[in-house]
Each structure stands twice: as structure tokens, then as C-alpha cells.
Design an enzyme around this catalytic site. Structure first.
Site, PDB file in Angstrom:
ATOM      1  N   LYS A 169       0.926  -1.112  -0.209  1.00 59.87           N
ATOM      2  CA  LYS A 169       0.024  -0.131  -0.004  1.00 59.87           C
ATOM      3  C   LYS A 169       0.789   1.139   0.204  1.00 59.87           C
ATOM      4  O   LYS A 169       0.615   2.236  -0.894  1.00 59.87           O
ATOM      5  CB  LYS A 169      -0.989  -0.109   0.990  1.00 59.87           C
ATOM      6  CG  LYS A 169      -2.062  -1.029   1.062  1.00 59.87           C
ATOM      7  CD  LYS A 169      -2.791  -1.419   2.385  1.00 59.87           C
ATOM      8  CE  LYS A 169      -3.736  -2.544   2.205  1.00 59.87           C
ATOM      9  NZ  LYS A 169      -4.656  -2.874   3.242  1.00 59.87           N
ATOM     10  N   GLN A 190      -4.500  -1.693   9.546  1.00 61.58           N
ATOM     11  CA  GLN A 190      -4.550  -3.154   8.912  1.00 61.58           C
ATOM     12  C   GLN A 190      -5.089  -4.253  10.095  1.00 61.58           C
ATOM     13  O   GLN A 190      -4.888  -4.195  11.067  1.00 61.58           O
ATOM     14  CB  GLN A 190      -2.944  -3.412   8.678  1.00 61.58           C
ATOM     15  CG  GLN A 190      -2.941  -4.673   7.752  1.00 61.58           C
ATOM     16  CD  GLN A 190      -3.644  -4.630   6.372  1.00 61.58           C
ATOM     17  OE1 GLN A 190      -3.535  -3.549   6.007  1.00 61.58           O
ATOM     18  NE2 GLN A 190      -3.924  -5.580   5.590  1.00 61.58           N
ATOM     19  N   ASP A 247     -11.073   2.844   4.391  1.00 61.10           N
ATOM     20  CA  ASP A 247     -11.201   1.446   4.067  1.00 61.10           C
ATOM     21  C   ASP A 247     -12.710   1.130   4.067  1.00 61.10           C
ATOM     22  O   ASP A 247     -13.309   0.129   3.627  1.00 61.10           O
ATOM     23  CB  ASP A 247     -10.768   0.654   5.390  1.00 61.10           C
ATOM     24  CG  ASP A 247      -9.606  -0.158   5.169  1.00 61.10           C
ATOM     25  OD1 ASP A 247      -9.252  -0.661   4.203  1.00 61.10           O
ATOM     26  OD2 ASP A 247      -8.743  -0.158   6.402  1.00 61.10           O
TER      27      ASP A 247
HETATM   28  N1  GUN Z   1      -7.141  -7.024   6.015  1.00 66.54           N
HETATM   29  C1  GUN Z   1      -7.550  -7.625   5.008  1.00 66.54           C
HETATM   30  N2  GUN Z   1      -8.170  -6.826   3.985  1.00 66.54           N
HETATM   31  C2  GUN Z   1      -7.933  -5.610   4.597  1.00 66.54           C
HETATM   32  C3  GUN Z   1      -8.469  -4.272   4.060  1.00 66.54           C
HETATM   33  O1  GUN Z   1      -8.994  -4.052   3.117  1.00 66.54           O
HETATM   34  N3  GUN Z   1      -8.188  -3.136   4.823  1.00 66.54           N
HETATM   35  C4  GUN Z   1      -7.682  -3.597   5.875  1.00 66.54           C
HETATM   36  N4  GUN Z   1      -7.536  -2.421   6.878  1.00 66.54           N
HETATM   37  N5  GUN Z   1      -7.233  -4.621   6.714  1.00 66.54           N
HETATM   38  C5  GUN Z   1      -7.425  -5.596   5.777  1.00 66.54           C
END
Ligand code: GUN
Length: 290
Positions: free
Chosen positions: A52, A96, A119
Site C-alpha cells: 500500500k 490493517q 477502508d
Molecule cells: N485486512 C485484509 N483486508 C484488509 C483491508 O482491505 N483493509 C484493512 N485495513 N485490513 C485488511
């Protein structure tokens, strides 16, 4: 059979975002900025967050990565979020997931300012999604919609089956596919561990989104000829012959599905790359004001 290549579709999204950040730069403006918080050192989470941050750089976005120890107090994480909520130079906040067991995920998600919730996990934004209002669409379902759009996959009036009902993928995906949007207007069935006759349900599907996290779950005998197959699985499976000691496996038996499908996303190189494209688009949206 069409391979829905995430590299191609994500590159197109990122190219547009790069044009936008270059225009902002030329105008002397501040860049969009994503703050990512990583708690502990889960291997997969480390990889996702690093990717990311790298993608932010590639599109001209600013980013900050805050790392907290696995045993950090929940109050410390909440204080960091409160600080970022107030920071005018931070547009998007991402914590995350998954979080260590002692931290309450819902409390953390609800602490994020909905206007910075890139998110799209905050209940306010989920509510807005359900009501068809302007919101942040969770990055993976958003990425899948962008993928369908890029490859001009017709969805209107189609039967879509979503396997998995997680808050991150399955449930928002089912809402989007049933919504009155360009890549929606499907008749959606959402399946889960208690679904009866899953094979028959899948055989009625024109579009299948497999998002349950079980490698090779969707086999050829569950697929109607000509169906579009979206594989959201990214499970690490131990493999001593692989350089890293594991391989990434999707939820779909790719070879069997290829013999039946009209279009399919590969793993890796499919939905995973689109998730990041969705996140970047949400960060630009947060910068511009929801
Ligand atoms: N863990 C797995 N997929 C995601 C996501 O799209 N965002 C976040 N913050 N954590 C994740």
C-alpha cells in the site's frame, strides 16, 4: 477465455491518479496523504501494508506507516487514531486487520473519523453504502467493481453468487452487485457455511465471487459454462520448493475453472492489485472531500 488481469486494470486506475497528483503538484497544492497503522508483525499484513505504501509513492501520494507492538494497549492505538483524525495533513487512515485478540476491532474502526475512513469499514460509511449514498466503498469490493468496469463485464440482470459474508469483502460485495450502479443490478445470492446445496446455487450463477479463504474451494463442477469467476482468496500455503517457503493460493481451482469460465481473475495478479487501486481512489476522494 478472458483473463481479468489486475496488473492491467490497476495500472489504468493508477495512471489516472498520477495525472491528478501531477496536476496538484503543478498547482503547488498539498498531496493526498494516507496514514497506515500496523499492529504486530503478521507476515501477510506486513506485505499488504508495504505494498500500500509503495503504491502511494508510485501515484504521487504521501504516506506514513505507524508500527505498534503486538502487545500495545488498545488506548495507545485509539490515541494514535485520535491524533490522525485531527491532523489536517492526513486524509485517509487505515488500520490493517486483523488486530491482536486483546484489541476490540469494532472500537478501533468506530474511532476513525468517517471522513478519513478510506477502508469504508465505519458503520456510518457501511450505512451509507447500504442506502446508496456517497461513501467510501471497502477497497476489495471497490477494486472488483473497477475490474468489471475496466473489462466491460456486463452485470445487469445477471445472477451473481457471493461466497463469504465478511464485513471486508462478501457483504459489501453483495450490496454493490445488487445496487443500481453500472456494475450492479444483479440478482445476488450470498452464501456461507450454512448454505445448503452450494454446488447447485453456484451452477445457477453467471458471476461468482469466491471470498471465503479456502484454497481451491470452487471447483470446475460448480461452474456454469460461460460464468465470470472472481477469486478473492489469498491464502499462504506452505511449499518448501517456493523461495519464501509458501505460495499464494486462491479460493478457485484455476485450471478447472478456466475450462468452464468466460472470464477469470488470476491469483496472484488479480483482485489483490485492484484492492490497492480501490484504496488509492478512496484516499483521493478523502482528500477532495467525501
Ligand atoms: N485486512 C485484509 N483486508 C484488509 C483491508 O482491505 N483493509 C484493512 N485495513 N485490513 C485488511
Amino acid at each position: 477465455m478472458l483473463v481479468l488481469d489486475g496488473k492491467i486494470a490497476a495500472a489504468a486506475v493508477k495512471a489516472t491518479l498520477l495525472e491528478q497528483t501531477q496536476a496538484l503538484k503543478a498547482a503547488g497544492k498539498r498531496m493526498p496523504h494516507l496514514a497506515a497503522i500496523l499492529v504486530g508483525n503478521n507476515g501477510a499484513s506486513e506485505t499488504y501494508v508495504a505494498s500500500k505504501v509503495k503504491n502511494c509513492e508510485e501515484t504521487g501520494f504521501g504516506s506514513s506507516l505507524y508500527r505498534l507492538e503486538a502487545d500495545v494497549a488498545e488506548s495507545v492505538l485509539l490515541a494514535k487514531i485520535a491524533e490522525l483524525n485531527q491532523d489536517p495533513n492526513c486524509d485517509g487512515i487505515l488500520v490493517q486487520l486483523p488486530l491482536p485478540k486483546h484489541i476490540k476491532e469494532s472500537k478501533v474502526i468506530e474511532a476513525i473519523d468517517p471522513a478519513k475512513d478510506v477502508d469504508g469499514f465505519h458503520p456510518v460509511n457501511v450505512g451509507r453504502l447500504v442506502q446508496g449514498l456517497n461513501t467510501f466503498i471497502p477497497a476489495t469490493p471497490y477494486g472488483i467493481i473497477l475490474m468489471l468496469e475496466h473489462f466491460n463485464i456486463e452485470t445487469k440482470g445477471k445472477n451473481a453468487v457471493v461466497i463469504g459474508r465478511s464485513n471486508i469483502v462478501g457483504r459489501p460485495m453483495s450490496i454493490l452487485l445488487s445496487s443500481n450502479i453500472a456494475q450492479g443490478n444483479c440478482t445476488v445470492t450470498i452464501c456461507h457455511s450454512h448454505t445448503k446445496n452450494l454446488k447447485e446455487v453456484c451452477l445457477g450463477a453467471d458471476i461468482i465471487v469466491a471470498a471465503l479463504g479456502v484454497p481451491n474451494f470452487l471447483t470446475g463442477d460448480m461452474i456454469k459454462p460461460g460464468a465470470v469467476i472472481i477469486d478473492v482468496g489469498i491464502t499462504r500455503v506452505e511449499d518448501a520448493t517456493a523461495k519464501k517457503g509458501f505460495r499464494i493460493k486462491g479460493d478457485v481451482n484455476y485450471d478447472e475453472a478456466c475450462a468452464k469460465a468466460s472470464a477469470i481473475t488470476p491469483v496472484p495478479g488479480g483482485v489483490g492489485l485492484m484492492t490497492i487501486a480501490g484504496l488509492l481512489k478512496n484516499t483521493m476522494k478523502a482528500y477532495q472531500g467525501l
